[in-house]
Write a protein that holds these residues in place. Structure first.
Motif, PDB file in Angstrom:
ATOM      1  N   HIS A  38       0.835  -1.221   0.008  1.00  0.00           N
ATOM      2  CA  HIS A  38       0.065   0.201  -0.086  1.00  0.00           C
ATOM      3  C   HIS A  38       0.940   1.187  -0.066  1.00  0.00           C
ATOM      4  O   HIS A  38       0.483   2.271  -0.926  1.00  0.00           O
ATOM      5  N   GLU A  93       4.339  -7.080   4.122  1.00  0.00           N
ATOM      6  CA  GLU A  93       3.182  -7.419   3.249  1.00  0.00           C
ATOM      7  C   GLU A  93       3.697  -8.293   1.960  1.00  0.00           C
ATOM      8  O   GLU A  93       4.885  -7.945   1.514  1.00  0.00           O
ATOM      9  N   ALA A 104      -6.498 -12.595   9.901  1.00  0.00           N
ATOM     10  CA  ALA A 104      -7.195 -11.442  10.293  1.00  0.00           C
ATOM     11  C   ALA A 104      -6.327 -10.807  11.370  1.00  0.00           C
ATOM     12  O   ALA A 104      -5.846 -11.521  12.155  1.00  0.00           O
ATOM     13  N   PRO A 105      -6.342  -9.451  11.421  1.00  0.00           N
ATOM     14  CA  PRO A 105      -7.070  -8.701  10.481  1.00  0.00           C
ATOM     15  C   PRO A 105      -6.276  -8.475   9.378  1.00  0.00           C
ATOM     16  O   PRO A 105      -6.853  -7.630   8.271  1.00  0.00           O
ATOM     17  N   LEU A 106      -5.310  -8.685   9.034  1.00  0.00           N
ATOM     18  CA  LEU A 106      -4.433  -8.280   7.929  1.00  0.00           C
ATOM     19  C   LEU A 106      -4.669  -8.891   6.723  1.00  0.00           C
ATOM     20  O   LEU A 106      -4.887  -8.536   5.660  1.00  0.00           O
ATOM     21  N   GLY A 126      -7.903  -8.090   4.345  1.00  0.00           N
ATOM     22  CA  GLY A 126      -7.814  -6.897   3.588  1.00  0.00           C
ATOM     23  C   GLY A 126      -6.694  -6.904   2.370  1.00  0.00           C
ATOM     24  O   GLY A 126      -6.798  -5.924   1.572  1.00  0.00           O
ATOM     25  N   PRO A 164     -14.152 -10.404  -1.747  1.00  0.00           N
ATOM     26  CA  PRO A 164     -14.264 -10.661  -0.047  1.00  0.00           C
ATOM     27  C   PRO A 164     -15.106 -11.817   0.127  1.00  0.00           C
ATOM     28  O   PRO A 164     -14.861 -12.418   1.460  1.00  0.00           O
TER      29      PRO A 164
END
Length: 350
Positions: free
Chosen positions: A47, A123, A329-331, A334, A343
């Motif tokens: 990101h 990531e 989760a939570p990464l 997403g 999703p």
């Protein structure tokens, strides 16, 4: 660009014509993916890489009068992008992203160390975003091939380097720039760049033989069979079948949880504590960081939908899995959009 003028441009400060909008858009299209990968290696974040590429092109557009067309447009853009990354690293709380907390020993059994969403986790990078070879091949002085310089373990290793050492190593050893060219970009002398390179290579040497990542063979039929067996084991909820695909000394990380595991018995012990949390799994093959990857959708008990649950990046070796990084989760959920995945699973329900 929102502030882009029309196609007729005045002379720049160097005496040559300023790039007009069509020429600038062609230039940025040619180099976008390579610059994004460079920013990703610097930052460890998909990101942040997206944001920094946009910042690079905005700065390049506003400063295009300084580019006279006689130099390398690739070098010009890399200069802007690298400096943008260095400034962004200075502005954030952590200079690097991690796959595992330094000095944390491997866990046993249930994950007890806990969720650490506040830490900066490395990531994964979608293979669909990798540059074409014509734009992504390193120069003649590079020490790393493109395929090894994108691997998750390699990016995690260079994240341990201070920012200037990281930039020097990426520019010289990955992209193949000379020490002189790198010094001109970063500021300082050629000797200072060579010194930074020496220290960077020494740091990598503590983690990899001769300072290089362990070699991995190119994708082959054996790797494809391994991926098929992996997907089948998850979709059949076959825990023993999944564990059988691991090497005895395999490692397992699960960002953003602090816990990590080493060895087949330890990994099996952990999964026994969580395997029954869902009623079933659906798996979709993809690729990340030049490695096979799997997106897992899971259905909770008493719920009809299969929702994005985790993204698995596999490091194969000799027909088995040497390392497994599972973004949970939570990464994890997403990240699905970045890999072009929805999703909620909409494929076959059986």
């Amino acid at each position: 660009m929102t502030d882009a003028p029309g196609p007729l441009e005045p002379l720049g400060s160097t005496g040559g014509p300023i790039l007009d909008r069509p020429a600038f858009e062609r230039l940025t299209t040619t180099h976008r993916r390579a610059l994004k990968l460079h920013c990703y290696r610097m930052m460890g974040s998909l990101h942040e890489a997206d944001d920094l590429v946009q910042e690079t092109f905005l700065k390049a557009w506003r400063g295009r009068a300084q580019f006279d067309g006689r130099g390398s447009p690739r070098g010009w853009l890399y200069t802007i992008a690298t400096n943008a990354c260095l400034n962004a690293i200075k502005a954030r709380s952590s200079a690097h992203r991690i796959l595992e907390e330094p000095a944390r020993p491997p866990s046993e059994g249930r994950a007890a160390a806990g969720l650490a969403a506040e830490l900066s986790w490395l990531e994964p990078y979608p293979d669909a975003e990798l540059p074409d070879l014509i734009d992504g091949e390193p120069g003649p002085d590079a020490r790393y091939e493109t395929s090894e310089a994108v691997r998750l373990a390699f990016v995690a290793a260079i994240q341990l380097l201070p920012p200037r050492q990281r930039a020097s190593l990426l520019l010289c050893d990955v992209l193949g720039w000379s020490a002189l060219e790198t010094a001109q970009l970063l500021g300082g002398s050629t000797a200072s760049v060579n010194s930074a390179l020496q220290r960077a290579r020494a740091t990598l040497g503590e983690r990899y033989p001769q300072g290089r990542p362990q070699q991995r063979s190119q994708p082959n039929p054996e790797e494809g069979v391994l991926l098929e067996r992996y997907i089948s084991a998850w979709q059949a909820a076959n825990l023993d079948g999944f564990i059988a695909l691991l090497r005895e000394d395999a490692t397992y990380h699960m960002p953003p949880w602090r816990d990590w595991y080493r060895g087949r018995p330890a990994i099996h012990g952990f999964f026994k504590t969580v395997w029954g949390n869902f009623a079933g799994y659906r798996a979709v093959a993809t690729r990340a960081n030049g490695q096979p990857a799997v997106a897992i959708y899971a259905r909770r008990h008493q719920e009809p939908e299969w929702r994005a649950q985790s993204l698995h990046v596999i490091e194969p070796a000799y027909g088995a899995i040497a390392s497994l990084t599972v973004y949970v989760a939570p990464l994890g959920p997403g990240l699905f959009a970045a890999f072009g995945l929805p999703p909620v699973w909409s494929g076959p329900q059986a």
